[in-house]
Scaffold this active site. Structure first.
Site, PDB file in Angstrom:
ATOM      1  N   LYS A  84       0.837  -1.201   0.000  1.00 48.61           N
ATOM      2  CA  LYS A  84       0.000   0.000   0.000  1.00 48.61           C
ATOM      3  C   LYS A  84       0.870   1.249   0.000  1.00 48.61           C
ATOM      4  CE  LYS A  84      -3.807   2.042   2.691  1.00 48.61           C
ATOM      5  NZ  LYS A  84      -4.664   1.863   3.889  1.00 48.61           N
ATOM      6  N   SER A 159      -9.237   3.078   2.725  1.00 47.03           N
ATOM      7  CA  SER A 159      -8.139   3.630   1.941  1.00 47.03           C
ATOM      8  C   SER A 159      -7.309   2.544   1.243  1.00 47.03           C
ATOM      9  CB  SER A 159      -7.233   4.452   2.855  1.00 47.03           C
ATOM     10  OG  SER A 159      -6.664   3.658   3.882  1.00 47.03           O
ATOM     11  N   SER A 183     -10.423   0.635   6.899  1.00 44.64           N
ATOM     12  CA  SER A 183      -9.730   0.753   5.607  1.00 44.64           C
ATOM     13  C   SER A 183      -9.248  -0.557   5.012  1.00 44.64           C
ATOM     14  CB  SER A 183      -8.544   1.715   5.740  1.00 44.64           C
ATOM     15  OG  SER A 183      -9.005   3.039   5.819  1.00 44.64           O
TER      16      SER A 183
END
Length: 467
Positions: A84, A159, A183
């Protein structure tokens, strides 16, 4: 090559590698080609590391060829993955979801990256994230939106939306994410995946420390419960100097996940205070799971803590995080700029941290009478890309809070929770439930999730429009 291979669970791919039926290079080339061919429509990758991935795959393929006893190789040896874009991989850009700093090259590995490399995984690049990881969808003006492989008109969530879209689209088999308010669980819900948020202290945030007053943690996104258990084993463990930590269980999560738990006391709810009832299709997912667990011999009781008092302090802490970091105002999205400019004072922030810790004790006390709690993951199905784009920042924030409401309380308490893809809307979008466990007890929620997986078989889900 088998068209199902890109959608094969990582633990099955690992078996093929150990049997030398497929090589790390073949897998890496397969996924890189799919990224090149397909990711333009989803935007799941912020950066693709073709050269370094192929180089690493050549090395690992040679090691595999020279290894007589492949059981001695590390877990997930040769399995492709990605990181990520809130976390650093040495030699790759770390842009925090902001297109203006996409050439910011990291000179170190985050702690989770070190563990992923030690496990023998091959890093294909960086997955897209919402700017600064602040929102449950990826629509910053400086980067392409991240779209749902099941229907590109809809969001992949956030996210960790890029991570979820990449696994759902068959671009990687398993991936880490991070979860400060849903997230990991939210993107899993949107994209038809298993999304595990471990307990606070289970996974180190090294080399950095506390974030969001301890509410954010690393997690796992995968097609199967076993994959998430195996990735959790890889990522878990104390690193010297961590502000929170837990001892690892005496057995690996992967070895425990397939064992049936004893008869459990399970609470469930389709309505949570102060937000009200979940959408009808999400209520059905909870009720169907409850019926299945009752047939298995578990004891079901309707009930849920009242989350009314946690909303405001959580919002203050989350908004206060926008002040952190050296990002100039000029490069921030309008939403993040508004969050920064209306951020709470230091006094308000510290009072909120105190309040949320007291309230968290009350929520955890509910679990004195129950082993797990089953809730909808979100209160409404996935939203369309741009659905809230014309709204003011203040109104958008209200919409976000009401959408993701079942997730943040368990970031506050630090309890483990797992999102499971139990079904679809009438229009074909993935939806599902989450199972929340007692503090430190990932084992029970993994075992219960594995039981449900044997019936639902969601590891076989794949977007119908993809080869």
């Amino acid at each position: 090559m088998d068209n199902n291979l890109p959608f094969t669970s990582a633990h099955e791919l690992e078996k093929l590698i150990r049997k030398k039926e497929i090589s790390p290079l073949e897998l890496t080339e397969l996924y890189l080609q799919r990224i090149d061919d397909m990711d333009a429509q989803w935007g799941s990758f912020a950066h693709v590391a073709h050269d370094s991935a192929i180089k690493d795959a050549h090395v690992k393929t040679e090691i595999l060829g020279n290894t007589k006893n492949t059981q001695e190789l590390p877990t997930f040896f040769g399995i492709p993955t990605a990181i990520k874009d809130l976390y650093s991989v040495k030699g790759m850009p770390t842009a925090y979801g902001n297109g203006f700093i996409k050439d910011n090259i990291a000179d170190f590995d985050s702690g989770i990256v070190t563990k992923i490399k030690e496990a023998g995984m091959i890093i294909l690049g960086k997955t897209a994230t919402s700017e600064l990881g602040s929102l449950p969808y990826i629509e910053s003006p400086s980067v392409p939106p991240c779209r749902n492989p099941y229907n590109p008109k809809y969001t992949a969530g956030g996210s960790s939306g890029g991570a979820a879209a990449a696994v759902a689209g068959g671009l990687i088999p398993v991936v880490h994410g991070s979860d400060g308010g849903g997230s990991v669980r939210g993107p899993a819900f949107c994209c038809g995946l298993v999304g595990l948020k471990p307990s606070r202290g289970r996974i180190s945030s090294a080399p950095v420390g506390d974030y969001l007053a301890g509410m954010a943690t690393q997690g796992c996104l995968s097609r199967s419960v076993m994959d998430s258990a195996m990735l959790l084993d890889i990522l878990s463990g104390y690193v010297m100097g961590d502000p929170y930590w837990l001892d690892n269980p005496s057995e690996s999560f992967a070895s425990l996940v397939t064992k049936n738990p004893p008869s459990l006391k399970i609470a469930f709810a389709t309505e949570i205070l102060p937000f009200g009832k979940a959408d009808d299709c999400l209520q059905k997912q909870v009720k169907d799971a409850v019926d299945i667990f009752a047939d298995m011999g578990h004891k079901l009781t309707e009930g849920c803590p009242d989350f009314s008092s946690i909303v405001e302090p959580f919002k203050i802490i989350w908004q206060g995080s926008m002040v952190q970091g050296d990002f100039p105002d000029a490069i921030l999205s309008p939403m993040n700029l508004w969050l920064r400019k209306t951020a709470p004072s230091l006094r308000e922030y510290l009072n909120a941290v105190h309040q949320i810790q007291v309230i968290s004790r009350q929520i955890v006390a509910f679990f004195a009478d129950f082993d797990v709690l089953i809730l909808p993951t979100y209160l409404q199905p996935p939203i369309k890309v741009g659905e809230w784009a014309s709204l003011s920042s203040e109104v958008t924030l209200d919409h976000i809070i009401n959408w993701i409401a079942p997730c943040p309380p368990f970031n506050a308490t630090g309890q483990p929770a797992i999102a499971l893809p139990t079904g679809f809307t009438d229009s074909g979008l993935p939806i599902g439930i989450q199972i929340v466990g007692k503090p430190k007890d990932e084992t029970t929620i993994l075992q219960l999730a594995y039981q449900l997986e044997q019936i639902k078989q969601w590891q076989k889900y794949r977007p119908s429009s993809i080869d």
